[in-house]
Design an enzyme around this catalytic site. Structure first.
Site, PDB file in Angstrom:
ATOM      1  N   ASP A 189      -2.916   4.718  -2.248  1.00  0.00           N
ATOM      2  CA  ASP A 189      -4.090   5.251  -1.345  1.00  0.00           C
ATOM      3  C   ASP A 189      -4.398   6.606  -1.667  1.00  0.00           C
ATOM      4  OD1 ASP A 189      -5.292   4.824   1.299  1.00  0.00           O
ATOM      5  OD2 ASP A 189      -4.198   6.602   1.777  1.00  0.00           O
ATOM      6  N   ASP A 219       0.704  -1.083   0.079  1.00  0.00           N
ATOM      7  CA  ASP A 219      -0.002  -0.062  -0.125  1.00  0.00           C
ATOM      8  C   ASP A 219       1.039   1.020   0.056  1.00  0.00           C
ATOM      9  OD1 ASP A 219      -2.427   1.689   0.443  1.00  0.00           O
ATOM     10  OD2 ASP A 219      -3.155  -0.336   1.380  1.00  0.00           O
ATOM     11  N   HIS A 240     -11.031  -2.885   3.605  1.00  0.00           N
ATOM     12  CA  HIS A 240     -11.160  -2.768   5.040  1.00  0.00           C
ATOM     13  C   HIS A 240     -11.683  -1.467   5.390  1.00  0.00           C
ATOM     14  CE1 HIS A 240      -8.133  -0.179   2.865  1.00  0.00           C
ATOM     15  NE2 HIS A 240      -8.170   0.304   3.965  1.00  0.00           N
ATOM     16  N   ASP A 241     -12.403  -0.621   4.664  1.00  0.00           N
ATOM     17  CA  ASP A 241     -13.131   0.492   4.928  1.00  0.00           C
ATOM     18  C   ASP A 241     -14.725   0.448   4.833  1.00  0.00           C
ATOM     19  OD1 ASP A 241     -10.740   1.984   4.856  1.00  0.00           O
ATOM     20  OD2 ASP A 241     -10.627   2.345   3.056  1.00  0.00           O
ATOM     21  N   GLU A 246      -6.527   3.881  -5.427  1.00  0.00           N
ATOM     22  CA  GLU A 246      -8.037   4.239  -4.792  1.00  0.00           C
ATOM     23  C   GLU A 246      -8.230   5.583  -5.341  1.00  0.00           C
ATOM     24  OE1 GLU A 246      -9.736   4.369  -0.538  1.00  0.00           O
ATOM     25  OE2 GLU A 246      -8.018   5.469  -0.944  1.00  0.00           O
TER      26      GLU A 246
HETATM   27  C1  GLC Z   1      -7.706   5.190   2.307  1.00  0.00           C
HETATM   28  C2  GLC Z   1      -7.596   3.969   3.235  1.00  0.00           C
HETATM   29  C3  GLC Z   1      -8.098   4.109   4.216  1.00  0.00           C
HETATM   30  C4  GLC Z   1      -7.522   5.298   4.862  1.00  0.00           C
HETATM   31  C5  GLC Z   1      -7.391   6.562   4.079  1.00  0.00           C
HETATM   32  C6  GLC Z   1      -6.603   7.456   4.523  1.00  0.00           C
HETATM   33  O1  GLC Z   1      -9.130   5.495   2.059  1.00  0.00           O
HETATM   34  O2  GLC Z   1      -8.220   2.893   2.301  1.00  0.00           O
HETATM   35  O3  GLC Z   1      -8.245   3.019   5.269  1.00  0.00           O
HETATM   36  O4  GLC Z   1      -8.162   5.552   6.420  1.00  0.00           O
HETATM   37  O5  GLC Z   1      -6.856   6.248   2.836  1.00  0.00           O
HETATM   38  O6  GLC Z   1      -5.217   7.042   4.638  1.00  0.00           O
END
Ligand code: GLC
Ligand code: CA
Length: 570
Positions: free
Chosen positions: A213, A108, A339-340, A270
């Site tokens: 991310d 990540d 995980h979100d 993402e």
């Molecule tokens: C992304 C991750 C999440 C995190 C956020 C800030 O959305 O998937 O878990 O809290 O970024 O890094």
């Protein structure tokens, strides 16, 4: 090969197109030393399981040094391993053991922000004259109106203002996420160079790529103007002034040019806020930017009204638009959990009456679309949302911030708790359920987050032994995707597009194409597509027993029934 010559010609081969990926949330996957926290040796101990399942690529959420304000998404040293997870030697061993099994490993990459404990921020904070001041986004407060207010009205994605006052200098720094995650300033060239160097350091180590991310947030609107609707943050589309803003692709191009383009790796961004119309700009093969992005439109179907259940027609519309937008031009990343978000079988399935069948039906629908499928740990055994007895049971900074905000605003704690119980990210972060043992087989100690009480019933050990389990169904699904080239290369053709329960589609054209037929509802439903003959000998996969039947073009489906047929030559 069953695809048409045209689509074969357009198909550019890359290893990650054939791959099935598996996401690990390291804190919750496997604890090797009994301290209650998952770690790298724990992952190593479970590689044989992942190989048995059929996984090709493992994505591990952040493992870098971090004070854990946001469980590793607040990085304090990109080139060190979080002490709780192990050492760099553990990482090197893990990487070589992954490779020895013919699998790949991606990490990540958190490039939008660091931890406030990162040496860069510590130095940046020392004074406005610091050579690293400009590596983060510092501004004076608003001088008009009441003195000392934040520079603009932006809200943090995790709640509250997106600005934090630094008492010493009297200036504010920007944090789109928690106040302990200051945003990096991508307009600062030396900062970008430092990031590129760090990325190359990992690539030179031999990892196989990255999940990027929050990468659609790295560019902010010039001048950081006020937003017309800062409170609209929980909606999609949202964050117009710091999400997918003009110029973000220039930052991405520079990053790719200095790093990924020189390695045979896979990248998946993402990309919250990027729609199908712009997707080709992000992942079109000719653009040479990212290989895939995670899009969030199908999740928005749920987040707008968490209690509404699945809008099947909406899901077909969203997935269909992405399949069409990228068909022949780019590549989709396919996912229904991470995980979100809460557990998909709790969101969109029926955990009371049809837990196993709804888990396998949902799996079938997304997994056989065109793209690289991702499985989130525990999804393959149908893990569900957990039980929270009070706010003390939540770990996530987002949940705790929301709780404070809403309770302070006068809402009844019981109501806030009831909402968080179905929406909280902690639902997906409870320990992996390996067995019925105390600690769920995840740890011999006290787990950092309470395991879901249903681990006594839902766990890997029980499902490995049961040929009809969700786990063994996932194995068959993975096997099918590997056996049938048309599931990688064949184009997507929707069937019965507006039906409110049935999700059906073809992959490929002509003889040998496959048809995927799934009832996503609690009631029986009738599938029919005139002229597309389904023979019992062509049945490749089913989540319920199917009695031998004569060739036919319609089927009566039981609740959450899923079938995949090969259509014979006609
Ligand atoms: C992304 C991750 C999440 C995190 C956020 C800030 O959305 O998937 O878990 O809290 O970024 O890094
Ligand atoms: Ca541990």
């Amino acid at each position: 090969m069953s695809t048409s010559p045209d689509s074969v010609q357009r198909f550019r081969h890359a290893w990650w197109k054939d791959a099935v990926a598996y996401q690990i949330y390291p804190r919750s996957f496997m604890d090797s030393n009994g301290d209650g926290i998952g770690d790298l040796p724990g992952i190593l101990a479970r590689l044989d399981y992942l190989q048995w399942l059929g996984v090709d690529v493992i994505w591990i959420c952040p493992i870098y040094r971090s004070p854990n304000d946001d469980n590793g998404y607040d990085v304090s040293d990109y080139q060190a391993i979080m002490a709780e997870f192990g050492t760099m030697a553990d990482f090197d061993r893990l990487l070589s053991e992954v490779h020895r099994r013919g699998m790949r490993l991606i990490l990540d990459l958190v490039l939008n922000h660091t931890s406030d404990e990162h040496a860069w921020f510590v130095e940046s904070r020392t004074s406005p004259e610091s050579p690293k001041r400009d590596w983060y986004i510092w501004r004076d407060g608003k001088t008009d109106g009441k003195a000392g207010g934040p520079p603009n009205n932006w809200e943090s994605i995790f709640g509250g203002p997106a600005w934090e006052l630094d008492e010493a200098s009297g200036q504010y720094f920007l944090h789109l996420f928690s106040r302990r995650q200051p945003d990096l300033n991508w307009e600062c060239a030396p900062m970008r160079e430092a990031l590129y160097g760090m990325v190359r350091w990992w690539l030179d180590k031999g990892i196989d790529g990255f999940r990027l991310d929050a990468v659609s947030h790295i560019r902010k609107a010039p001048g950081l103007p006020d937003m017309p609707n800062p409170k609209g943050r929980a909606q999609v589309p949202c964050f117009p002034l710091h999400m997918n803003v003009d110029g973000v692709l220039d930052h991405l191009d520079a990053l790719c040019e200095h790093t990924f383009r020189h390695y045979d790796v896979m990248t998946v961004g993402e990309a919250n806020g990027v729609g199908p119309a712009e997707a080709v700009e992000w992942v079109g093969e000719r653009r040479r930017r990212l290989d895939m992005i995670f899009q969030f439109e199908h999740l928005a179907l749920w987040s707008r009204n968490p209690r509404a259940g699945l809008d099947v027609a909406g899901l077909k519309r969203v997935f269909g638009a992405w399949q069409k937008a990228l068909g022949g031009q780019g590549w989709n990343a396919l996912f229904i959990e991470n995980h979100d978000i809460p557990r998909v079988v709790s969101l969109w399935g029926d955990v009371e009456q049809h837990w196993r069948d709804s888990a396998t039906a949902l799996a079938t629908v997304y997994f056989l679309l065109q793209g690289t499928p991702f499985i989130y740990q525990g999804q393959e055994i149908g893990m569900t949302n957990t039980v929270f007895d009070g706010i003390a049971d939540f770990d996530d900074v987002l949940a705790r911030n929301r709780w404070q905000e809403r309770v302070a605003a006068g809402e009844r704690p019981a109501d806030v708790l009831a909402d968080l119980a179905i929406t909280a990210r902690d639902n997906a972060r409870t320990p992996m359920q390996w067995s019925a043992a105390p600690g769920a087989g995840f740890t011999t100690g006290t787990p950092w987050l309470k395991p879901n009480p249903n681990h006594a019933r839902i766990n890997v050990a029980a499902q490995e032994a049961d040929p009809d389990s969700v786990l063994n169904y996932y194995r068959r699904l993975i096997g099918l995707r590997k056996a049938e080239r048309v599931l990688v290369e064949g184009a997507y053709h929707p069937l019965m597009a507006s039906h409110r329960q049935i999700y059906a589609y073809c992959r490929g054209e002509g003889a040998g194409r496959l048809v995927v037929i799934v009832n996503l509802g609690k009631r029986p439903a009738r599938y029919c597509h005139a002229g597309l003959m389904l023979a019992h000998e062509g049945l490749l996969l089913a989540n319920l027993p199917v009695a031998p039947h004569a060739p036919r073009d319609s089927l009566q489906l039981r609740p959450y029934e899923a079938r995949v047929y090969r259509v014979g030559a006609r």
